[in-house]
Write an enzyme that holds these catalytic residues in place. Structure first.
Site, mmCIF file in Angstrom:
data_model
loop_
_atom_site.group_PDB
_atom_site.id
_atom_site.type_symbol
_atom_site.label_atom_id
_atom_site.label_comp_id
_atom_site.label_asym_id
_atom_site.label_seq_id
_atom_site.Cartn_x
_atom_site.Cartn_y
_atom_site.Cartn_z
ATOM 1 N N GLY A 134 0.686 -0.983 -0.062
ATOM 2 C CA GLY A 134 0.001 0.230 0.115
ATOM 3 C C GLY A 134 0.686 1.126 0.079
ATOM 4 O O GLY A 134 0.578 2.626 -0.969
ATOM 5 N N GLU A 186 25.512 -1.732 13.837
ATOM 6 C CA GLU A 186 23.910 -1.687 13.442
ATOM 7 C C GLU A 186 23.306 -1.429 14.644
ATOM 8 O O GLU A 186 21.615 -1.685 14.558
ATOM 9 C CB GLU A 186 23.430 -2.594 12.770
ATOM 10 C CG GLU A 186 24.662 -2.177 11.603
ATOM 11 C CD GLU A 186 24.395 -3.224 10.174
ATOM 12 O OE1 GLU A 186 23.209 -3.969 10.195
ATOM 13 O OE2 GLU A 186 24.408 -3.186 9.198
#
Length: 215
Positions: free
Chosen positions: A133, A160
């Site tokens: 979407g 990270e």
């Protein structure tokens, strides 16, 4: 995006404008467009925001001899935003960088996030869109034969900000965990259901060490 957005599409698409709306950890573009309608003609001009993101690779680490699934658990800010449990149970996953193949990323992420090595080639399962979407990201889902007896500990890359707990569960327990809502994310939903359909075949083909082809 293709220079001609109608190329390869079942209906014409007119891209009126595309602009960068946000550039940060995520990249968001705003599109003004109209497209062909099922009943004929063209839609009105509409505005759509799309998050542009690299494709990801997700790996289902499965031990066919022990009938166990290796899972990871890590912090997810999006779940915190919704007021859900912020530490989420998942499969190993990572983003594809320039020049990398999905298989190479799967092996790398398996090593970095779980400390495991695949015992044979990764088996491709499917490549769905994560959230079509509004996001361009797809995830390439693979299954990898592993030795679940070696799974455990804390893994991930410090730079990270990864703090990943690794554990294994018998398939029946992993399925029950998912069924009661303990792993509410799309890759787990697809992967657990796929394993439910295919694990007996994997046990036949991968359960014998001689049946695992070399990488």
């Amino acid at each position: 995006m293709r220079k001609n957005p109608s190329e390869g599409q079942p209906f014409p698409i007119e891209l009126i404008e595309q602009r960068a709306a946000f550039r940060g950890h995520l990249k968001v573009d705003e599109l003004r467009l109209r497209h062909g309608l099922f009943g004929g003609g063209m839609s009105d001009v509409m505005t759509r925001e799309v998050i542009w993101r690299r494709d990801a690779v997700v790996v289902i680490p499965y031990d066919p001899k022990r009938d166990e699934v290796v899972l990871i658990e890590q912090f997810r800010a999006s779940a915190l935003f919704n007021g859900d449990r912020a530490w989420m149970v998942e499969f190993v996953a990572g983003l594809i960088e320039d020049g990398e193949t999905p298989e190479a990323v799967g092996i790398r992420e398996l090593q970095e996030e779980s400390g495991l090595e695949p015992l044979g080639p990764l088996l491709h399962v499917t490549t769905p869109y994560a959230t079509p979407g509004f996001a361009s990201e797809r995830f390439h889902l693979y299954c990898a034969p592993v030795d679940a007896s070696k799974a455990g500990g804390i893994h991930g890359l410090v730079h990270e900000h990864e703090d990943i707990r690794v554990f294994s569960l018998p398939f029946a327990e992993a399925y029950a965990l998912w069924q009661r809502g303990g792993a509410p994310n799309t890759p787990i939903c697809i992967g657990i259901l796929w394993l439910a359909l295919h694990r007996e075949k994997l046990q036949r083909e991968w359960g014998d060490p001689g049946g695992l082809p070399h990488r």
